[in-house]
Design a protein around this motif. Structure first.
Motif, short mmCIF file in Angstrom:
data_model
loop_
_atom_site.label_atom_id
_atom_site.label_comp_id
_atom_site.label_asym_id
_atom_site.label_seq_id
_atom_site.Cartn_x
_atom_site.Cartn_y
_atom_site.Cartn_z
N ILE A 21 37.45 23.14 38.95
CA ILE A 21 36.61 21.98 39.24
C ILE A 21 35.84 21.56 38.00
O ILE A 21 35.69 20.38 37.72
N ARG A 22 35.38 22.55 37.25
CA ARG A 22 34.66 22.25 36.00
C ARG A 22 35.56 21.52 35.01
O ARG A 22 35.15 20.57 34.34
N VAL A 23 36.82 21.93 34.90
CA VAL A 23 37.78 21.26 34.02
C VAL A 23 37.97 19.82 34.47
O VAL A 23 37.93 18.88 33.66
N VAL A 48 38.64 28.85 29.39
CA VAL A 48 38.00 29.78 30.34
C VAL A 48 38.85 29.86 31.61
O VAL A 48 39.12 30.96 32.11
N HIS A 49 39.28 28.72 32.12
CA HIS A 49 40.11 28.69 33.32
C HIS A 49 41.44 29.40 33.06
O HIS A 49 41.87 30.24 33.86
N ALA A 50 42.06 29.09 31.95
CA ALA A 50 43.35 29.71 31.62
C ALA A 50 43.22 31.22 31.46
O ALA A 50 44.09 31.97 31.92
N TYR A 55 44.49 36.84 33.44
CA TYR A 55 44.12 38.23 33.71
C TYR A 55 44.01 38.59 35.19
O TYR A 55 44.38 39.70 35.59
N ILE A 56 43.47 37.72 36.01
CA ILE A 56 43.19 38.06 37.39
C ILE A 56 44.44 38.46 38.18
O ILE A 56 44.42 39.48 38.88
N PRO A 57 45.54 37.72 38.08
CA PRO A 57 46.70 38.09 38.91
C PRO A 57 47.23 39.50 38.67
O PRO A 57 47.53 40.21 39.64
N ILE A 58 47.34 39.94 37.44
CA ILE A 58 47.89 41.27 37.19
C ILE A 58 46.97 42.35 37.75
O ILE A 58 47.45 43.34 38.32
N VAL A 59 45.67 42.15 37.65
CA VAL A 59 44.75 43.14 38.21
C VAL A 59 44.88 43.19 39.73
O VAL A 59 44.92 44.27 40.33
N LEU A 60 44.99 42.03 40.35
CA LEU A 60 45.13 42.01 41.82
C LEU A 60 46.45 42.64 42.26
O LEU A 60 46.49 43.33 43.30
N ILE A 61 47.51 42.44 41.50
CA ILE A 61 48.79 43.09 41.83
C ILE A 61 48.64 44.61 41.73
O ILE A 61 49.08 45.35 42.62
#
Length: 129
Positions: A21-23, A48-50, A55-61
């Protein structure tokens, strides 16, 4: 069931949406249809969004695999809390300055630590069974 991972995936989803949303806000404000138009604030917001998306998806997996393999709930909450905290720190730090900052440094470092712990815990689970 992966209810703990779902909690932290949801919190990270809120963060990613807020960053997106900020972008969009900055693109509209600066009349930039695609890319960053050379606008520093927009360039940082896109980055920041990218970075969160990277990073987030690999940690969640990794967390989902741990939870499915029956890792203790306390470890899952530690990893998830650190993930959310580190991503918030990183977003705050990079949004404020393209250079070195407290938030950017610690956000990156803690994210990497969460990845390392998750990888090691998954490998231990694999080889222990």
């Amino acid at each position: 069931m992966i209810s703990i991972t779902s909690l932290y995936a949801s919190l990270c989803g809120i963060l990613i949406l807020a960053l997106a949303i900020r972008v969009v806000y900055l693109r509209r404000k600066n009349k930039v249809g695609i890319g960053n138009g050379g606008v520093d604030d927009l360039r940082r917001a896109v980055r920041v969004h990218a970075n969160a998306i990277e990073y987030i998806p690999i940690v969640l997996i990794l967390m989902a695999a741990l939870e499915l393999n029956g890792v203790n709930g306390w470890l899952m909450h530690v990893l998830g809390s650190l993930l959310v905290l580190s991503r918030l720190l990183h977003a705050q730090g990079l949004s404020g300055s393209p250079g070195v900052s407290f938030g950017r440094f610690w956000g990156t470092l803690v994210t990497w630590i969460v990845i390392i712990i998750s990888v090691v815990a998954n490998l231990v689970q694999f080889f222990a069974n």
